[in-house]
Structure formats: structure tokens, C-alpha cells
Design a protein around this motif. Structure first.
Motif, short mmCIF file in Angstrom:
data_model
loop_
_atom_site.label_atom_id
_atom_site.label_comp_id
_atom_site.label_asym_id
_atom_site.label_seq_id
_atom_site.Cartn_x
_atom_site.Cartn_y
_atom_site.Cartn_z
N LEU A 107 4.56 -15.44 -4.61
CA LEU A 107 5.13 -14.20 -4.08
C LEU A 107 4.74 -12.99 -4.91
O LEU A 107 4.56 -11.90 -4.37
N THR A 112 -1.09 -11.38 -3.37
CA THR A 112 0.02 -11.22 -2.43
C THR A 112 0.59 -9.81 -2.51
O THR A 112 0.92 -9.20 -1.48
N GLU A 113 0.71 -9.29 -3.73
CA GLU A 113 1.19 -7.92 -3.92
C GLU A 113 0.26 -6.92 -3.24
O GLU A 113 0.71 -5.93 -2.65
N THR A 116 1.04 -7.17 0.60
CA THR A 116 2.36 -6.66 0.98
C THR A 116 2.48 -5.17 0.69
O THR A 116 3.13 -4.44 1.45
N SER A 117 1.85 -4.70 -0.38
CA SER A 117 1.91 -3.26 -0.67
C SER A 117 1.11 -2.47 0.36
O SER A 117 1.49 -1.35 0.72
N LEU A 119 0.80 -3.32 3.52
CA LEU A 119 1.68 -3.26 4.69
C LEU A 119 2.79 -2.23 4.48
O LEU A 119 3.22 -1.57 5.44
N SER A 120 3.26 -2.09 3.23
CA SER A 120 4.30 -1.10 2.94
C SER A 120 3.78 0.33 3.16
O SER A 120 4.54 1.21 3.58
N ASN A 123 4.27 0.77 6.76
CA ASN A 123 5.69 0.77 7.14
C ASN A 123 6.39 2.05 6.73
O ASN A 123 7.32 2.52 7.40
N SER A 130 4.71 4.01 -1.87
CA SER A 130 3.95 2.90 -1.29
C SER A 130 2.45 3.04 -1.56
O SER A 130 1.77 2.05 -1.86
N TYR A 134 0.26 0.40 -4.01
CA TYR A 134 -0.94 -0.25 -3.48
C TYR A 134 -2.15 0.00 -4.38
O TYR A 134 -2.86 -0.94 -4.76
N LYS A 265 7.57 -3.77 10.55
CA LYS A 265 8.63 -4.15 9.61
C LYS A 265 9.08 -5.59 9.87
O LYS A 265 9.36 -6.34 8.92
#
Length: 267
Positions: A107, A112-113, A116-117, A119-120, A123, A130, A134, A265
Motif C-alpha cells: 500500500l 502504489t503511491e 494513487t497520488s 488519481l488524487s 479527484n 495533490s 504526485y 472517487k
């Protein structure tokens, strides 16, 4: 009136120190343990590796001198990302069998960061937090110094939102050429995620294209080779496996939820 009392945790029966900790740790309690303490010890190490070595030596003593079995021992940390490779290296050196729960490690892995960052960023519509979360993952093709200068400029000008990043930074300043190039790198790296998507399958395809565009598989292989050359074999193994783990997860999402409509989201 009936007074309700929490039942004591059975594994702490006969161990009043641990029972006291279980009841009071991280709680607003004024209680103090008054008896002598034998079950809890605090030690200090100068480095993380020395700390893990001390743990290994303690485990060997428990096994050899006090009749414990390996299955009786658990090592718990709140920061698996920093400790996992050291634990694997030192446990192998001390010939201690190990089952490592890697869920948390995956995670919080940089790969992975990175995803997900990214996608943030979408979002939260290119919010300051954000965007620079990233850019600071270390996997964007941008020098740290350039990221720092871009951050200072964004703060100074109050730049927020996708539309603001899509426009040229306009001002009579030679530095702006470099910052505009950085802005273009940011937008270009995220381009696959900016495509339209409604279903979970479309989300997955966009993320896969995002990973390919940013050469994540090659970057993980480069890190694997780097750590192997430094004889950090546990970390080399971690970086050698993480891309496949993420691709397997995306594949599972595609087959389980492919046609389901999801917002950014929700996804």
C-alpha cells in the motif's frame, strides 16, 4: 442500573503489565502502573538495522534458552515500509523463519503511491497538495530542483485547477521557460488518466496506459538492479515483484467489476 465492564483480553491473563497497557495505552487515563515490571522492556538502538539485529538476538535467546517456538513470536511495526527489507535480510542471516505480512508494504510502496497520488490529482482537480504529492513520489521525470521551483511559483501565483495548469505561465522571466516545460511534463505524464471513463474496466485501461507511458516497469527494474548491486537483496526482490503485483490487482478489478459504472472517487 447495570454497570457494563469490558471483558479482559484473555491472552493477557497472568500478564498484568500487558493487560494494563492494553487498557490504558493511547487513552486519556491518569492511571499509573504501580508494581514492578518484568514483561515490558524498552531498548534503544542507534540505527534501524541495529534495532532489527537486537530483535533477532532476542528471538534466538527465547528459542534456545527459554523454550519458546518460532510460532510464539510476533514482531509488530507501524512502519513496515522502512523495516521490511531489513527484517528479511537479518532474519535470513540469523536463520529465523519468517512470514512477512506485506499488505501494508504494498500500500505504501512508491509505485502504489505514484498511482494513487496521480488519481488524487484528478479527484481533487489539481489541488496544490495533490499535485506536489504526485511530483514528489520520485517517479515523475522531473528533477527535484525543478519541482521545488515549480512549487514556489505555484504557491506565489495561487495556481489551482486543471485549466490553470493547461495554460502557459506568462510573464517576462527567463525562468518561466523551464517552469512551462515542467508544467508540460506534469500534464503529459497524466494524459492517459484524463481520457474519458465511466466503467471500472475503462478506469483500469487508463491506469495501465498511464503505467506504460511513464515507463514504470522499466523504472522498477532499474531500482531492482540498483538495490541488487548494493546487496540490498530484500529491497531488490520487492522492486522486482511490485509491478506484477499491481498489474495482477488491476486484472482482478477488470474481470470482477469491468462493466460497473464508477466515479473517479468510487474507483
Amino acid at each position: 442500573d447495570v454497570e457494563l465492564k469490558a471483558k479482559p483480553v484473555m491472552r493477557y491473563a497472568g500478564n498484568p503489565e500487558m493487560a494494563f497497557l492494553e487498557k490504558n495505552l493511547f487513552r486519556y487515563s491518569q492511571e499509573t502502573y504501580q508494581e514492578s515490571c518484568h514483561a515490558v522492556r524498552i531498548t534503544e538502538s542507534t540505527t534501524l538495522r541495529e534495532e532489527v539485529q537486537n530483535i533477532c538476538q532476542t528471538i534466538r535467546k527465547l528459542i534456545r534458552e527459554e523454550g519458546y517456538c518460532y510460532r510464539d513470536v510476533a514482531v509488530i511495526t507501524g512502519d513496515l515500509g522502512r523495516y521490511a527489507h531489513l527484517v528479511e535480510d537479518e532474519f535470513a542471516h540469523y536463520q529465523i523463519p519468517l512470514f512477512l505480512d506485506q499488505t501494508s508494504g504494498v500500500l505504501f510502496h512508491p509505485l502504489t503511491e505514484f498511482i494513487t497520488s496521480a488519481l488524487s490529482v484528478l479527484n481533487y482537480d489539481f489541488s496544490y497538495e495533490s499535485v506536489f504529492r504526485y511530483l514528489r513520489t520520485g517517479l515523475v521525470d522531473m528533477e527535484r530542483e525543478v519541482t521545488d521551483r515549480l512549487e514556489n511559483y505555484v504557491i506565489k501565483k495561487g495556481i489551482r485547477g486543471k485549466s490553470a495548469y493547461e495554460k502557459l505561465f506568462v510573464r517576462k522571466d527567463p525562468e518561466l521557460q523551464e517552469l512551462n516545460e515542467a508544467r508540460e511534463i506534469l500534464i503529459d505524464s497524466l494524459e492517459p488518466l484524463l481520457n474519458g471513463h465511466k466503467s471500472a474496466g475503462e478506469h483500469v485501461r487508463n491506469i495501465y496506459e498511464f503505467c506504460v507511458k511513464n515507463h514504470l516497469q522499466e523504472k522498477m527494474q532499474n531500482y531492482e538492479q540498483k538495490f541488487h548491486a548494493q546487496q540490498e537483496f530484500a529491497r531488490a526482490k520487492e522492486y522486482g515483484q511490485i509491478y506484477r503485483v499491481v498489474m495482477d490487482l488491476l486484472d482482478q478489478i477488470y474481470h470482477l467489476l469491468g462493466e460497473e459504472i464508477l466515479t473517479d472517487k468510487e474507483f
